[in-house]
Structures are given as C-alpha cells and as structure tokens.
Design an enzyme around this catalytic site. Structure first.
Site, PDB file in Angstrom:
ATOM      1  CB  SER A   1      -0.879  -0.002   1.245  1.00  0.00           C
ATOM      2  OG  SER A   1      -0.061   0.236   2.381  1.00  0.00           O
ATOM      3  CE  LYS A   2      -2.105   5.719  -3.329  1.00  0.00           C
ATOM      4  NZ  LYS A   2      -3.197   6.624  -3.637  1.00  0.00           N
ATOM      5  NE  ARG A   3      -1.138   3.338   6.559  1.00  0.00           N
ATOM      6  CZ  ARG A   3      -2.044   2.453   6.979  1.00  0.00           C
ATOM      7  NH1 ARG A   3      -1.716   1.494   7.800  1.00  0.00           N
ATOM      8  NH2 ARG A   3      -3.293   2.535   6.564  1.00  0.00           N
TER       9      ARG A   3
END
Ligand code: GLU
Length: 468
Positions: A239-241
């Site tokens: 994910s972006k995280r």
C-alpha cells in the site's frame, strides 16, 4: 494463434500511478511488443465520484517516461456511453437485462432478511417477474444464468468455480454510466483485445464476466491474472503506507526509466535463471506470462536501488553526465565540466540514484565544516588518542607532499605509508578520508585526492591536524 495480439492497459483515473498499476501496464506492453502486436491505453473514467483531476494525464506522463508507448488511445470510457447503451439494448432485447425496480431501502431490507436467514445476499433471488421497460433512470441489471465454469488463466493455470457466486450485477448505473463489469467486456470486444492482463482483484468476479460473455455470445479473450505486489514482509498487499509511491517521484529522485522497467518486470517474473539485470530489449525477447509467479512478489526497495545502481554503472560517463544535470549540489555551479566529469567518474561506482549526488560530492566543491563525530564514532578511529591520529596525519601529509598527485603516485605513497606505520587501511585510509572530505562516505581514496588536487587536500589535512 491466428488472432493479432492486442493488449490493453485500462486504469481508472482515481489517483497517482504506483508500481502495481505500472507493472500491469508493463506486462501487457511486453506481451504486445514481443508478438508484433498492439498495446492500447483506455482510461476507465466511469466512476465520476472517484475521479481525481489530473490523474489521466499523470498516467500518460508515467507511461511516457518509462517508454511504455501505446499504439492506440487513450480512449475515454466517458466518451463511449452510446456504445454501452447499444450493447445494453442487445441484452434487453434478448431478455438478459432488466430495469432494477427496487429503492435502496427495499434492497436494504432484502439484505437484512438474508442476514437473518444466514444466507448470502443475491440480487437474483429478488429478481422481479415482470419489469417495466428501462427508462435509463433506474439501474439496468444483468439477468444472470448461474452455472459452474472452468477456464484457463495464462498465469494462474486451470481455474473453476461453482454457480453460487454469479449474480444479477448492474450493467448501467442510474447516472447513465456503465459499471466496470459491463464496460470492460464491451470495450475489450470492440477493441479486439486478445489478452486481458490485469490484477488479482478482478479474479473473484470472473464467473460473472464469463456469464456475460456467454450472454453476448462472444469468444473469450485469453486471461492473465497478475498476483498482488506484497509489502516487504510479504504479509499484505503493498500500500502507499509501505512505500508504494507515485511513479513520477522516482523520476524526480533520479532513477533511470530502464532500471525501473527492469525492476518492475522482475517483480514476480524471472527468465528461469538467476539473472536480475535486464535491458529493455532482453525483456522484450525473454518475457513470458507463463513464468510470472502465482503468488505475490515482495516489494523490496533495496533491490530497486541495486538494479538502478547497476544500470548507472553501465552508462558511458558522458551519458551519465548529461542525465545528472540538475542534480549537482549548489556549490558545483561555478565548476567546469571537466572537473565535474572527473568527480562523476569517481562516484559512478556507488551512485544509486541521482538525488544522492549532492551528498556524495559536495566536498569536491566546497570545504565542509569539520565534523569531530566522524572520528569519535568511527569503529576503529575512536580507539586512538588524538596525539596518535595527529602523528599519523602528519606522516601522511609529508608523504603525499612528495607526490605529483596523480592517483597512481598517491596510491603508491599510501601503500608505503601502511607499511611504515603498520596500520590497517581501515584506520589510516579512513583517517585521511575524513580529514580531506568531512563526509560520512566518499569514493575511492587515491582517486578522490587526485581530483581534489594537491593544494586543497594538503590544506584540509593541515586543518584537521590543528583541530585534533
Ligand atoms: N479500471 C480497472 C482498474 O483500474 C482496470 C482493470 C482491467 O485492467 O481490466 O483497476
């Protein structure tokens, strides 16, 4: 296969493109490239609420930068509403689509009823006996014909499902836009797509898609489902995280597009050997869907750094010089090309991406402030008294003074010094390196000193001696 190979990338313009999306595009592009086929770009902009302004352009900028060029398009689904209506009409005419008569409240009641009865909620259990003609104001639903399916996926192999998952899904929403489930099948058919190559998130809906192909009496294309990219630990989808960033950030940070393509291609694919560094033309030649892994590949940014570094090392110095323009530290601006090129030649070995250039080279252009911590925290040097270090630096200075400051003579002098002092390179060379650079890392010592020049090097050693 007689059919011309035609693949597509069909992103929704709902945000920036990251490695997952671009890898899908790359695989589809490679399949087209290696078969003398065509690759098209289709922007799936049918969910107006999720659309992000600038996203469609951003997608094209990313593909452009990576050299993933498309033969046709971009097509925008929002401009093809008439085509979807025509196809919808065919289904209405054949009794395979109906106007959804229910209000959201009624649907909610059906759902609650299903929960109470501990049964899965399916629209087809509430299919009305008779419906009014579709006026375009209510959703248009597919009249499904639930059955079991088996099919072949070019990556996942032989797959099958039962009839349970097939339902009366929406074809056209009440806002007049088609759903993905409907529009992509219409477009893939209209655009003569031979291979539908897409992410794993669509696999669960395959039975519905197959049912719709049948309702239209269409031949199925080849399907290839690419597994998710996993985070570094391999325990969930990237994910972006976890560092899935905007592809254009890699451009800004000075990654080579061919290295990113190499990295993406080998994220879940290999050619059956240990090879990890590939040129684009090698990828075109060697890539194949049947060597894409069935489980998710882990995203490891260090591997990207390593691959980028090796592509950088493979560049001719002049090419590299052209590419790093714009990345030099501020202090380099008054220095001439030949000096900068020498500096670049020294750091080429260890440069992982261009935005590192200032940190790696600043000391070549300016005297950095003395940083006592470089010695006090150094694994070896911290064990020495300052008097001993001073003494070593004085000997080094005297010996370097006698050379012509060519890298060869400096190397000779340094080697002799090792013998005379009985010190290890990790001590002696580190000390000289710190004195002359004041930087935590720098390229190979003799070459660096030679490029820095006699005067600067000796003055810097002198300053360090005074401050010890
Ligand atoms: N619009 C879909 C997405 O962005 C495309 C899926 C497909 O390739 O068919 O996820």
């Amino acid at each position: 296969m007689n059919q011309k190979i035609k693949t597509r990338f069909a992103p929704s313009p709902t945000g920036f493109l990251h490695v997952g999306g671009v890898r899908t595009a790359l695989f589809a592009w490679l399949v087209a490239q290696q078969n003398n086929g065509e690759f098209i770009l289709r922007i799936e902009d049918t969910d107006q609420a999720r659309e992000v302004e600038g996203s469609a352009q951003h997608i094209q900028d990313c593909l452009d930068w990576l050299g993933i060029n498309w033969d046709e398009g971009p097509f925008y689904q929002s401009q093809r509403l008439d085509i979807y209506k025509e196809y919808a009409q065919k289904l209405i005419d054949s009794g395979r689509a109906y106007a959804d008569p229910y209000t959201p409240q009624q649907v909610q009641e059906f759902r609650e009823q299903a929960i109470k009865e501990k049964k899965p909620f399916l629209y087809r259990n509430h299919r009305p006996d008779k419906t009014a003609a579709w006026d375009g104001k209510s959703p248009l639903r597919f009249r499904s014909d639930p059955k079991a399916y088996s099919w072949k996926d070019e990556i996942m192999g032989d797959l099958s499902t039962g009839a349970e998952v097939i339902d009366d899904f929406i074809l056209i929403k009440s806002d007049g836009f088609p759903t993905y489930n409907f529009a992509h099948i219409v477009d893939d058919n209209e655009m003569k797509i031979s291979h539908v190559i897409r992410g794993q998130e669509f696999l669960a809906s395959m039975p519905n898609y197959l049912n719709l192909y049948e309702a239209f009496d269409l031949n199925r294309p080849y399907f290839a489902t690419i597994p998710h990219i996993m985070n570094e630990q391999g325990n969930k989808k990237l994910s972006k995280r976890d560092g899935a960033k905007d592809i254009l950030d890699y451009k800004k940070e000075g990654y080579l597009p061919e290295a990113l393509v190499n990295f993406l291609a080998t994220l879940g694919w290999n050619d059956g050997t240990e090879q990890e560094v590939f040129s684009i033309s090698e990828l075109k030649e060697k890539f194949s869907l049947d060597r894409v892994g069935r489980s998710g590949a882990r995203f490891d940014e260090r591997r990207l750094l390593w691959i980028n570094g090796s592509h950088i090392r493979g560049l001719k110095l002049e090419d590299l010089y052209q590419k790093v323009e714009g990345y030099w530290p501020e202090e380099a601006k008054d220095h001439d090309k030949s000096y900068k090129k020498q500096v670049l030649g020294l750091v080429q070995e260890r440069l992982k991406y261009f935005a590192e250039l200032p940190e790696l080279t600043r000391f070549f252009f300016t005297d950095l402030a003395l940083n006592p911590e470089l010695i006090s925290t150094h694994k070896q040097l911290k064990k020495y008294e300052s008097g001993q270090l001073k003494d070593l630096l004085q000997k080094a200075k005297a010996s370097l003074e006698t050379t012509d400051f060519s890298a060869e003579q400096i190397q000779e002098a340094l080697n002799k010094l090792l013998q005379e002092t009985g010190e290890k390179p990790a001590v002696l060379f580190s000390l000289i390196r710190i004195a002359t650079t004041q930087a935590p890392a720098s390229p190979e010592l003799a070459g660096s000193l030679s490029v820095l020049g006699k005067e600067t090097s000796l003055i810097r050693i002198g300053t360090q001696i005074e401050r010890l």
